[in-house]
Design an enzyme around this catalytic site. Structure first.
Site, PDB file in Angstrom:
ATOM      1  CG  ASP A  35       5.981 -25.087 -45.506  1.00 60.65           C
ATOM      2  OD1 ASP A  35       6.835 -25.975 -45.328  1.00 60.65           O
ATOM      3  OD2 ASP A  35       4.752 -25.312 -45.467  1.00 60.65           O
ATOM      4  CG  HIS A  41      16.259 -27.851 -44.160  1.00 62.57           C
ATOM      5  ND1 HIS A  41      14.996 -27.293 -44.162  1.00 62.57           N
ATOM      6  CD2 HIS A  41      16.110 -29.111 -43.673  1.00 62.57           C
ATOM      7  CE1 HIS A  41      14.128 -28.179 -43.695  1.00 62.57           C
ATOM      8  NE2 HIS A  41      14.774 -29.294 -43.407  1.00 62.57           N
ATOM      9  CG  LEU A  46      15.682  -5.988 -41.176  1.00 64.02           C
ATOM     10  CD1 LEU A  46      14.242  -5.566 -41.446  1.00 64.02           C
ATOM     11  CD2 LEU A  46      16.203  -6.849 -42.341  1.00 64.02           C
TER      12      LEU A  46
HETATM   13  C1  FPP Z   1       9.899 -25.833 -43.427  1.00 65.27           C
HETATM   14  O1  FPP Z   1      10.038 -26.527 -44.654  1.00 65.27           O
HETATM   15  C2  FPP Z   1      11.207 -25.328 -43.021  1.00 65.27           C
HETATM   16  C3  FPP Z   1      11.799 -25.578 -41.829  1.00 65.27           C
HETATM   17  C4  FPP Z   1      11.173 -26.414 -40.790  1.00 65.27           C
HETATM   18  C5  FPP Z   1      13.145 -25.069 -41.516  1.00 65.27           C
HETATM   19  C6  FPP Z   1      13.461 -23.713 -42.057  1.00 65.27           C
HETATM   20  C7  FPP Z   1      14.933 -23.539 -42.083  1.00 65.27           C
HETATM   21  C8  FPP Z   1      15.645 -22.862 -43.001  1.00 65.27           C
HETATM   22  C9  FPP Z   1      15.048 -22.087 -44.097  1.00 65.27           C
HETATM   23  C10 FPP Z   1      17.132 -22.849 -42.998  1.00 65.27           C
HETATM   24  C11 FPP Z   1      17.826 -22.710 -41.699  1.00 65.27           C
HETATM   25  C12 FPP Z   1      17.488 -21.483 -40.963  1.00 65.27           C
HETATM   26  C13 FPP Z   1      18.358 -20.524 -40.578  1.00 65.27           C
HETATM   27  C14 FPP Z   1      17.839 -19.410 -39.764  1.00 65.27           C
HETATM   28  C15 FPP Z   1      19.762 -20.518 -40.960  1.00 65.27           C
HETATM   29  P1  FPP Z   1       9.862 -28.100 -44.702  1.00 65.27           P
HETATM   30  O2  FPP Z   1      11.179 -28.717 -44.529  1.00 65.27           O
HETATM   31  O3  FPP Z   1       8.829 -28.510 -43.701  1.00 65.27           O
HETATM   32  O4  FPP Z   1       9.358 -28.281 -46.148  1.00 65.27           O
HETATM   33  P2  FPP Z   1       8.352 -29.413 -46.687  1.00 65.27           P
HETATM   34  O5  FPP Z   1       7.002 -29.067 -46.115  1.00 65.27           O
HETATM   35  O6  FPP Z   1       8.434 -29.247 -48.158  1.00 65.27           O
HETATM   36  O7  FPP Z   1       8.854 -30.746 -46.218  1.00 65.27           O
END
Ligand code: FPP
Length: 238
Positions: free
Chosen positions: A22, A39, A133
């Site tokens: 997150d 992201h 893993l």
């Molecule tokens: C939450 O942070 C994150 C997500 C909903 C997406 C997670 C994706 C990645 C880390 C990258 C892509 C994944 C792969 C497997 C290649 P948020 O965007 O909700 O953060 P915020 O709460 O600060 O808005």
């Protein structure tokens, strides 16, 4: 003085670590960048996490990459996530395969774009024989839906009068051969579980870190595991 990594007791590492990655959006906002850049930076951290987990001989890592609730985000952000996922696997699948990593997918394929399904299917198939893993990518994942899907899967093949049990529930989860979660780590300071691996986390230890996911370093994993090893897990016993 021993390094942080050397301070981890290698004989008591969590078998299964689940991560809620997150804070990508906030990381980008702080820098005046589009959310997709957060992201992108977050995706780069995944390989670092995999290497650190392998160094500790962790058996399995689950990553919450896209929840069933994330469909409520703007389509531009959702599409950017699919692009990122496809380019992540195009680049990292050969690397993961070489390292002996086995890829799992947890989630429903129903709403996923065809290109995402084929990328995931390829990764799962190609790495199925690997013994290193286990990396469980939770994509279009929601724990309540997983539980409903598991019950429906079981009931479609159940005999007349057959009773549902905890064992049958566990056998019908998306990634049914993975052990229960020992340690759940959520970054960004939010202290909630957000419909993630509810069944598997029944006795997990939870660690909430202030760091935003794109800033996550191996040292955060080592510290979390050291903290986990200080916890007294009683599983309801004494
Ligand atoms: C939450 O942070 C994150 C997500 C909903 C997406 C997670 C994706 C990645 C880390 C990258 C892509 C994944 C792969 C497997 C290649 P948020 O965007 O909700 O953060 P915020 O709460 O600060 O808005």
């Amino acid at each position: 003085m021993p390094s942080l990594k050397d301070s981890v007791n290698k004989s008591a590492v969590p078998r299964h670590i689940a991560v809620i990655m997150d804070g990508n959006g906030r990381w980008a906002k702080k820098r005046g960048l589009p959310r997709a850049d957060g992201h992108r930076k977050g995706a780069l951290v995944i390989e670092t996490l995999m290497d650190a987990a392998m160094d500790l001989s962790v058996g399995c890592v689950s990553l919450y990459a896209f929840s069933t609730e994330n469909w409520s985000r703007p389509s531009t952000e959702i599409n950017a996530l699919w692009e990122l996922l496809c380019s992540f696997f195009a680049e990292k699948l050969p690397v993961m395969h070489k390292k002996g990593i086995r890829v799992y997918h947890s989630g429903s394929k129903k709403r996923l774009p065809a290109r995402v399904c084929s990328v995931i299917d390829k990764a799962v198939k190609q790495t199925a024989g690997n013994k290193g893993l286990k990396m469980n990518f939770c994509l279009n994942y929601g724990s309540r839906q997983e539980i409903v899907d598991a019950v429906n899967n079981w009931s479609a093949k159940a005999g007349p009068g057959e009773k549902f049990t905890q064992k049958k529930m566990a056998q019908n989860l998306y990634a049914s051969d993975l052990p229960d979660v020992d340690l759940l780590i959520r970054t960004s300071g939010e202290c909630r579980i957000s419909n993630y691996l509810l069944w598997q986390c029944a006795y997990a230890e939870f660690i909430f870190l202030k760091v935003l996911w794109p800033d996550f370093k191996p040292s955060h994993l080592y510290r979390a595991v050291i903290e986990f090893q200080k916890r007294n897990r009683r599983f309801g016993g004494l």
